[in-house]
Scaffold this motif. Structure first.
Motif, PDB file in Angstrom:
ATOM      1  N   SER A  57       0.745  -1.184  -0.104  1.00  0.00           N
ATOM      2  CA  SER A  57       0.092  -0.077  -0.118  1.00  0.00           C
ATOM      3  C   SER A  57       0.887   1.113   0.100  1.00  0.00           C
ATOM      4  O   SER A  57       1.868   1.178   0.162  1.00  0.00           O
ATOM      5  CB  SER A  57      -0.869  -0.020   1.219  1.00  0.00           C
ATOM      6  OG  SER A  57       0.009   0.112   2.499  1.00  0.00           O
ATOM      7  N   GLN A  63       0.667   5.847   0.859  1.00  0.00           N
ATOM      8  CA  GLN A  63      -0.223   6.864   1.322  1.00  0.00           C
ATOM      9  C   GLN A  63       0.558   7.957   0.398  1.00  0.00           C
ATOM     10  O   GLN A  63       1.717   8.341   0.617  1.00  0.00           O
ATOM     11  CB  GLN A  63       0.280   7.389   2.855  1.00  0.00           C
ATOM     12  CG  GLN A  63      -0.494   8.610   3.152  1.00  0.00           C
ATOM     13  CD  GLN A  63      -1.741   8.481   3.189  1.00  0.00           C
ATOM     14  OE1 GLN A  63      -2.515   7.531   3.568  1.00  0.00           O
ATOM     15  NE2 GLN A  63      -2.511   9.426   2.700  1.00  0.00           N
ATOM     16  N   GLN A 109       1.741  11.355  -1.522  1.00  0.00           N
ATOM     17  CA  GLN A 109       1.921  12.658  -1.102  1.00  0.00           C
ATOM     18  C   GLN A 109       1.760  13.812  -2.135  1.00  0.00           C
ATOM     19  O   GLN A 109       1.458  13.335  -3.352  1.00  0.00           O
ATOM     20  CB  GLN A 109       3.603  12.807  -0.882  1.00  0.00           C
ATOM     21  CG  GLN A 109       3.847  11.939   0.303  1.00  0.00           C
ATOM     22  CD  GLN A 109       5.517  12.025   0.539  1.00  0.00           C
ATOM     23  OE1 GLN A 109       6.163  12.864  -0.058  1.00  0.00           O
ATOM     24  NE2 GLN A 109       6.185  11.074   1.198  1.00  0.00           N
ATOM     25  N   GLU A 110       1.257  14.861  -1.786  1.00  0.00           N
ATOM     26  CA  GLU A 110       0.780  16.032  -2.875  1.00  0.00           C
ATOM     27  C   GLU A 110       1.672  16.183  -4.029  1.00  0.00           C
ATOM     28  O   GLU A 110       1.548  16.386  -5.099  1.00  0.00           O
ATOM     29  CB  GLU A 110       0.309  17.174  -1.980  1.00  0.00           C
ATOM     30  CG  GLU A 110      -0.339  17.984  -2.953  1.00  0.00           C
ATOM     31  CD  GLU A 110      -0.758  19.224  -2.085  1.00  0.00           C
ATOM     32  OE1 GLU A 110      -0.963  20.437  -2.636  1.00  0.00           O
ATOM     33  OE2 GLU A 110      -0.978  19.401  -0.954  1.00  0.00           O
ATOM     34  N   CYS A 153     -13.849   9.206  -4.502  1.00  0.00           N
ATOM     35  CA  CYS A 153     -14.256   9.492  -3.086  1.00  0.00           C
ATOM     36  C   CYS A 153     -15.786   9.378  -3.389  1.00  0.00           C
ATOM     37  O   CYS A 153     -16.312  10.561  -3.786  1.00  0.00           O
ATOM     38  CB  CYS A 153     -13.945  10.890  -2.261  1.00  0.00           C
ATOM     39  SG  CYS A 153     -14.655  10.857  -0.614  1.00  0.00           S
ATOM     40  N   THR A 187      -5.335  18.714  -3.018  1.00  0.00           N
ATOM     41  CA  THR A 187      -6.440  18.103  -2.285  1.00  0.00           C
ATOM     42  C   THR A 187      -6.862  18.971  -1.192  1.00  0.00           C
ATOM     43  O   THR A 187      -7.875  18.697  -0.555  1.00  0.00           O
ATOM     44  CB  THR A 187      -5.952  16.469  -1.787  1.00  0.00           C
ATOM     45  OG1 THR A 187      -4.603  16.910  -0.957  1.00  0.00           O
ATOM     46  CG2 THR A 187      -6.004  15.692  -2.906  1.00  0.00           C
ATOM     47  N   ASN A 229     -13.663  16.810  -0.165  1.00  0.00           N
ATOM     48  CA  ASN A 229     -13.472  15.420   0.179  1.00  0.00           C
ATOM     49  C   ASN A 229     -11.967  15.333   0.325  1.00  0.00           C
ATOM     50  O   ASN A 229     -11.030  15.241  -0.477  1.00  0.00           O
ATOM     51  CB  ASN A 229     -13.925  14.599  -0.852  1.00  0.00           C
ATOM     52  CG  ASN A 229     -15.212  14.688  -1.234  1.00  0.00           C
ATOM     53  OD1 ASN A 229     -16.112  14.869  -0.514  1.00  0.00           O
ATOM     54  ND2 ASN A 229     -15.499  14.517  -2.716  1.00  0.00           N
ATOM     55  N   PRO A 230     -11.644  15.105   1.717  1.00  0.00           N
ATOM     56  CA  PRO A 230     -10.089  15.078   2.021  1.00  0.00           C
ATOM     57  C   PRO A 230      -9.481  13.794   1.809  1.00  0.00           C
ATOM     58  O   PRO A 230      -8.453  13.702   1.576  1.00  0.00           O
ATOM     59  CB  PRO A 230     -10.039  15.477   3.426  1.00  0.00           C
ATOM     60  CG  PRO A 230     -11.417  15.325   3.946  1.00  0.00           C
ATOM     61  CD  PRO A 230     -12.409  15.412   3.083  1.00  0.00           C
ATOM     62  N   TYR A 231     -10.376  12.777   1.800  1.00  0.00           N
ATOM     63  CA  TYR A 231      -9.874  11.401   1.501  1.00  0.00           C
ATOM     64  C   TYR A 231     -10.258  10.762   0.498  1.00  0.00           C
ATOM     65  O   TYR A 231     -11.075  10.546  -0.041  1.00  0.00           O
ATOM     66  CB  TYR A 231     -10.454  10.482   2.697  1.00  0.00           C
ATOM     67  CG  TYR A 231      -9.827  11.165   4.139  1.00  0.00           C
ATOM     68  CD1 TYR A 231      -8.516  10.961   4.531  1.00  0.00           C
ATOM     69  CD2 TYR A 231     -10.893  11.794   4.864  1.00  0.00           C
ATOM     70  CE1 TYR A 231      -8.130  11.514   5.743  1.00  0.00           C
ATOM     71  CE2 TYR A 231     -10.561  12.097   6.121  1.00  0.00           C
ATOM     72  CZ  TYR A 231      -9.089  12.239   6.715  1.00  0.00           C
ATOM     73  OH  TYR A 231      -8.855  12.840   7.872  1.00  0.00           O
ATOM     74  N   TRP A 232      -9.147  10.221  -0.373  1.00  0.00           N
ATOM     75  CA  TRP A 232      -9.276   9.446  -1.608  1.00  0.00           C
ATOM     76  C   TRP A 232      -8.534   8.209  -1.825  1.00  0.00           C
ATOM     77  O   TRP A 232      -7.764   7.960  -0.843  1.00  0.00           O
ATOM     78  CB  TRP A 232      -8.863  10.455  -2.686  1.00  0.00           C
ATOM     79  CG  TRP A 232      -9.238  11.654  -2.812  1.00  0.00           C
ATOM     80  CD1 TRP A 232      -8.861  12.984  -2.162  1.00  0.00           C
ATOM     81  CD2 TRP A 232     -10.425  12.162  -3.526  1.00  0.00           C
ATOM     82  NE1 TRP A 232      -9.764  13.967  -2.137  1.00  0.00           N
ATOM     83  CE2 TRP A 232     -10.755  13.382  -3.327  1.00  0.00           C
ATOM     84  CE3 TRP A 232     -11.059  11.598  -4.543  1.00  0.00           C
ATOM     85  CZ2 TRP A 232     -11.578  14.305  -4.098  1.00  0.00           C
ATOM     86  CZ3 TRP A 232     -12.094  12.314  -5.183  1.00  0.00           C
ATOM     87  CH2 TRP A 232     -12.172  13.613  -5.182  1.00  0.00           C
ATOM     88  N   TRP A 233      -9.212   7.296  -2.590  1.00  0.00           N
ATOM     89  CA  TRP A 233      -8.830   6.070  -2.606  1.00  0.00           C
ATOM     90  C   TRP A 233      -8.544   5.611  -4.253  1.00  0.00           C
ATOM     91  O   TRP A 233      -9.153   6.427  -4.946  1.00  0.00           O
ATOM     92  CB  TRP A 233      -9.936   5.079  -2.190  1.00  0.00           C
ATOM     93  CG  TRP A 233      -9.946   5.271  -0.424  1.00  0.00           C
ATOM     94  CD1 TRP A 233      -9.426   4.649   0.538  1.00  0.00           C
ATOM     95  CD2 TRP A 233     -10.675   5.976   0.148  1.00  0.00           C
ATOM     96  NE1 TRP A 233      -9.796   4.829   1.498  1.00  0.00           N
ATOM     97  CE2 TRP A 233     -10.882   5.990   1.518  1.00  0.00           C
ATOM     98  CE3 TRP A 233     -11.872   6.819  -0.514  1.00  0.00           C
ATOM     99  CZ2 TRP A 233     -11.568   6.469   2.452  1.00  0.00           C
ATOM    100  CZ3 TRP A 233     -12.725   7.678   0.558  1.00  0.00           C
ATOM    101  CH2 TRP A 233     -12.429   7.821   1.801  1.00  0.00           C
TER     102      TRP A 233
END
Length: 194
Positions: free
Chosen positions: A70, A72, A74-75, A124, A172, A177-181
């Motif tokens: 997985s 996480q 970064q911008e 999201c 973002t 919507n702060p959380y994206w998948w």
């Protein structure tokens, strides 16, 4: 009696000469080889023949692949590794290990949006944000972003660790919507060197 015996021996010698095979030898390549055997027979003769078989079993290419499970993001983008090790019999078989992006659909990615407009999208709910995937080159710059599925991302001919970069394409911080998948699904296999 002596004349009959001599005539019989002469006939037998002629028959043996016409049955004797002629064989041409050639370089061994897969498939039927050059050259042939020809028998010319007369009368009720029986002939046996054989086919010489050769097979060279090439050692099959082998390799191990290690990738993170997985990420996480970064911008400003995140480098992700693919490590290929224990490579054997690649060069000898004129092969390389190819890493391609099969698709970017997570299991719960909305099915009705699995189309060209939503390739390389985070989601999201029913909101979408594009991201890009770029191979990292040997000079530490990045190659062109992939635009389609089944495009080659990385290649290996020997043990190595290579990288690609994943970067979101929107800010973002200002998004409601702060959380994206999302997900990237890969195909890793052996290809022929062209």
């Amino acid at each position: 009696m002596k004349k009959k015996f001599v005539a019989s021996m002469f006939a037998l010698a002629l028959a043996a000469a016409t049955i004797a095979p002629t064989v041409a030898h050639a370089e061994k390549k897969p498939g039927i080889q050059d050259g042939s055997v020809l028998w010319k027979t007369t009368g009720n003769t029986k002939t046996d023949f054989g086919l010489s078989l050769n097979y060279e079993d090439a050692l099959k290419p082998t390799y191990s692949v290690q990738v993170p499970q997985s990420l996480q993001m970064q911008e400003d983008g995140t480098d992700v590794y693919v490590k290929v090790s224990n490579t054997k019999n690649l060069a000898e078989n004129n092969k390389y290990v190819s890493v391609k992006v099969r698709d970017t659909w997570a299991t719960n990615f909305p099915k009705k949006y699995r189309d060209d407009d939503h390739k390389y999208n985070l989601y999201c709910g029913y909101d979408f944000m594009k991201y890009k995937v770029e191979p990292k080159l040997s000079d530490s710059s990045y190659g062109p972003a992939l635009t389609d599925f089944n495009q080659e991302l990385l290649t290996f001919t020997e043990d190595a660790t290579k990288y690609y970069r994943v970067t979101p394409l929107e800010d973002t911080a200002t998004n409601s919507n702060p959380y994206w998948w999302g997900q990237i699904n890969f195909t890793i296999g052996v290809e022929n060197i062209k």
